[in-house]
Scaffold this motif. Structure first.
Motif, mmCIF file in Angstrom:
data_model
loop_
_atom_site.group_PDB
_atom_site.id
_atom_site.type_symbol
_atom_site.label_atom_id
_atom_site.label_comp_id
_atom_site.label_asym_id
_atom_site.label_seq_id
_atom_site.Cartn_x
_atom_site.Cartn_y
_atom_site.Cartn_z
ATOM 1 N N PRO A 162 0.659 -5.662 -1.405
ATOM 2 C CA PRO A 162 0.630 -4.100 -1.727
ATOM 3 C C PRO A 162 2.001 -3.651 -2.188
ATOM 4 O O PRO A 162 2.987 -4.048 -1.543
ATOM 5 C CB PRO A 162 0.091 -3.373 -0.395
ATOM 6 C CG PRO A 162 -0.418 -4.590 0.423
ATOM 7 C CD PRO A 162 0.252 -5.977 0.014
ATOM 8 N N GLY A 163 1.728 -2.736 -3.174
ATOM 9 C CA GLY A 163 3.200 -2.359 -3.673
ATOM 10 C C GLY A 163 3.354 -2.776 -5.183
ATOM 11 O O GLY A 163 3.956 -2.019 -5.796
ATOM 12 N N ALA A 164 2.984 -3.901 -5.330
ATOM 13 C CA ALA A 164 3.123 -4.598 -6.720
ATOM 14 C C ALA A 164 1.923 -4.010 -7.623
ATOM 15 O O ALA A 164 0.615 -4.175 -6.646
ATOM 16 C CB ALA A 164 3.168 -6.088 -6.422
ATOM 17 N N PRO A 165 1.771 -4.072 -8.616
ATOM 18 C CA PRO A 165 0.648 -3.707 -9.586
ATOM 19 C C PRO A 165 -0.483 -4.947 -9.348
ATOM 20 O O PRO A 165 -0.243 -6.166 -9.120
ATOM 21 C CB PRO A 165 1.280 -3.896 -11.194
ATOM 22 C CG PRO A 165 2.423 -3.429 -10.978
ATOM 23 C CD PRO A 165 3.167 -4.149 -9.577
ATOM 24 N N LEU A 166 -1.726 -4.386 -9.316
ATOM 25 C CA LEU A 166 -2.603 -5.208 -9.174
ATOM 26 C C LEU A 166 -2.796 -6.609 -9.831
ATOM 27 O O LEU A 166 -2.781 -6.388 -11.518
ATOM 28 C CB LEU A 166 -4.198 -4.451 -9.346
ATOM 29 C CG LEU A 166 -5.546 -4.993 -8.938
ATOM 30 C CD1 LEU A 166 -5.344 -5.794 -7.332
ATOM 31 C CD2 LEU A 166 -6.762 -4.419 -9.295
ATOM 32 N N GLY A 167 -2.906 -7.785 -9.439
ATOM 33 C CA GLY A 167 -3.002 -8.811 -10.192
ATOM 34 C C GLY A 167 -1.816 -9.324 -10.912
ATOM 35 O O GLY A 167 -1.471 -10.476 -11.424
ATOM 36 N N GLY A 187 -2.064 -3.900 -5.621
ATOM 37 C CA GLY A 187 -2.226 -2.489 -5.844
ATOM 38 C C GLY A 187 -1.061 -1.710 -5.625
ATOM 39 O O GLY A 187 -0.624 -2.000 -4.533
ATOM 40 N N GLU A 188 -0.699 -0.900 -6.317
ATOM 41 C CA GLU A 188 0.727 0.037 -6.122
ATOM 42 C C GLU A 188 0.227 1.002 -5.016
ATOM 43 O O GLU A 188 1.239 1.413 -4.343
ATOM 44 C CB GLU A 188 0.967 0.633 -7.327
ATOM 45 C CG GLU A 188 1.777 -0.176 -8.242
ATOM 46 C CD GLU A 188 2.175 0.111 -9.428
ATOM 47 O OE1 GLU A 188 3.337 0.615 -9.776
ATOM 48 O OE2 GLU A 188 1.185 0.477 -10.324
ATOM 49 N N ASN A 189 -0.750 1.328 -4.888
ATOM 50 C CA ASN A 189 -1.058 2.626 -4.106
ATOM 51 C C ASN A 189 -2.165 2.011 -2.606
ATOM 52 O O ASN A 189 -2.667 2.829 -1.999
ATOM 53 C CB ASN A 189 -2.221 3.712 -4.664
ATOM 54 C CG ASN A 189 -1.221 4.150 -5.886
ATOM 55 O OD1 ASN A 189 0.062 4.597 -5.512
ATOM 56 N ND2 ASN A 189 -1.832 4.383 -6.976
ATOM 57 N N LEU A 190 -2.017 0.663 -2.486
ATOM 58 C CA LEU A 190 -3.015 0.098 -1.530
ATOM 59 C C LEU A 190 -2.175 0.364 -0.111
ATOM 60 O O LEU A 190 -0.746 0.096 -0.361
ATOM 61 C CB LEU A 190 -3.434 -1.312 -1.619
ATOM 62 C CG LEU A 190 -4.330 -2.007 -0.764
ATOM 63 C CD1 LEU A 190 -5.670 -1.492 -1.539
ATOM 64 C CD2 LEU A 190 -4.383 -3.476 -0.889
ATOM 65 N N PRO A 191 -2.589 0.584 1.006
ATOM 66 C CA PRO A 191 -2.095 0.698 2.147
ATOM 67 C C PRO A 191 -1.468 -0.682 2.240
ATOM 68 O O PRO A 191 -1.920 -1.734 2.008
ATOM 69 C CB PRO A 191 -3.238 0.959 3.073
ATOM 70 C CG PRO A 191 -4.186 1.701 2.704
ATOM 71 C CD PRO A 191 -4.372 0.983 1.210
#
Length: 390
Positions: free
Chosen positions: A169-174, A354-358
């Motif tokens: 989490p915090g890195a762009p998805l994929g 994902g950048e906005n995932l917990p």
């Protein structure tokens, strides 16, 4: 050197695997308790017709072997089976059915990706050598990899190369976060017990209270680390718990306990940090006329990416069409995958969730099913690169 191209997972594969991931999520098991999780994994492996399946490996570990029957490399891909002792607070439809336990680190997703790779291996065996899919138990407490390696049967599948991923989490998805060298910090828990003698609260001078020693040790332990940048000399000590005496008013305490986590980038730095911490504890206990005991637990070795294994994993990222993300390495967190690197060329990649995932280990985290397909492609392309160049 062999040309080896694995088929792509179908839409039906991805849908079925996502359903399985959610089923795992509903039924989490903690480190050392993963018997039912392992059973579910073995059942999912059966249609892929592995040449051999080892169960009960290092506890509840499962290793599926896809063997060409010809000499060649042994390449291992590893995931984790265990969940966390945290109450899930998210509102997903597949939330944990077990109070106080939940898959809040993504191990359900990691294992699902490996099961997707198993489907592809069932359709296209390696041209030479063998591929091992390792579903490892007890990663969260740092005991699982060591137990697997110590299992006598591990000698049958000891890999030349070992690869793993962890969602980030915090890195762009994929996206992929990867570099050679340190990937995850070494860490270990330390339990410090200080022993003096109790006294009446009206006559504390007649006993030996650990209170002043505790008050000195807690900040001094953190100063032993000093933190600093994530380089070879990085060291961190985090006090996580303390307790002292009985919860009463009439008795001055005679015993205390402090728990802390030690963290470094390298194993050599960890040895030096342990030496500093132990000297501090001994000095403090002596100054306050106390006896002391020290125990270590949750021991994670440093996880370091081998240059050649990193090259193959990077090739897998490129072939799978995943973008690279620029995030600092190594990660402060620990991973017992590092132990496999002591007998194999190993590399671990962080796959953007994902950048906005917990963040992982938080009560509302849930592994994104959108990562299942990219994760499978990443591993299948890494395997192809390894077989072609190795």
């Amino acid at each position: 050197m062999s040309t080896y191209v694995l088929p792509r997972p179908t839409n039906s594969d991805i849908a079925e695997l996502a359903d399985f991931r959610r089923e795992l999520h509903r039924h989490p098991e903690l480190s050392g308790e993963e018997a039912e999780t392992a059973r579910r994994v073995v059942a999912m492996l059966e249609p892929t017709s592995p040449d051999r399946v080892l169960t009960g490996l290092g506890g509840h570990g499962v290793a599926a072997i896809y063997d060409s029957g010809k000499p060649g490399l042994t390449v291992m891909f590893r995931s984790e089976l265990d969940a966390l002792p945290i109450e899930e607070l998210g509102d997903v439809s597949h939330r944990s059915l077990v109070p106080g336990k939940a898959h809040l680190c993504g191990h359900d997703g990691h294992s699902t990706i490996l099961l997707g790779l198993a489907r592809l291996l069932g359709r296209a065996r390696p041209p030479d050598g063998k591929v091992v899919l390792m579903f490892q138990p007890a990663e969260e407490d740092g005991s699982g990899a060591a137990a697997v390696i110590d299992d006598p049967r591990y000698g049958e599948i000891r890999p030349d190369y070992a690869f793993s991923l962890h969602n980030k989490p915090g890195a762009p998805l994929g996206s992929a976060v990867l570099s050679p060298g340190p990937a995850n910090c070494a860490s270990r828990g330390i339990s410090i017990r200080l022993r003096g003698s109790t006294a009446h609260a009206a006559q504390p001078e007649t006993g030996r209270s650990p209170m002043r020693a505790v008050a000195r040790l807690m900040p001094a332990l953190e100063e032993c680390g000093g933190r600093g940048p994530l380089g070879p000399d990085f060291a961190m000590v985090t006090v996580t718990h303390s307790s002292m005496g009985a919860a009463v008013y009439g008795v001055a305490p005679g015993e205390a306990r402090i728990l802390a986590t030690l963290r470094t980038v390298t194993d050599d730095a960890m040895a030096a940090l342990c030496e500093r911490v132990e000297a501090l504890i001994a000095e403090t206990a002596q100054a306050h006329l106390l006896c002391f005991d020290i125990e270590y637990a949750d021991i994670f070795l440093a996880c370091t990416n081998d240059p050649l294994a990193t090259e193959y994993l990077s090739a897998g990222v490129a072939r799978a069409g995943l973008p690279f993300a620029s995030l600092p390495m190594p990660q402060r967190g620990s991973e017992d995958f590092g132990r496999f690197g002591h007998g194999a060329r190993s590399a671990m990649l962080f796959l953007g969730a994902g950048e906005n995932l917990p963040q992982v280990h938080t009560p509302t985290y849930d592994f994104p099913d959108e990562l299942i397909g990219p994760g499978i492609r990443l591993f299948s392309e890494t395997l192809s690169a390894c077989m072609e160049r190795g």
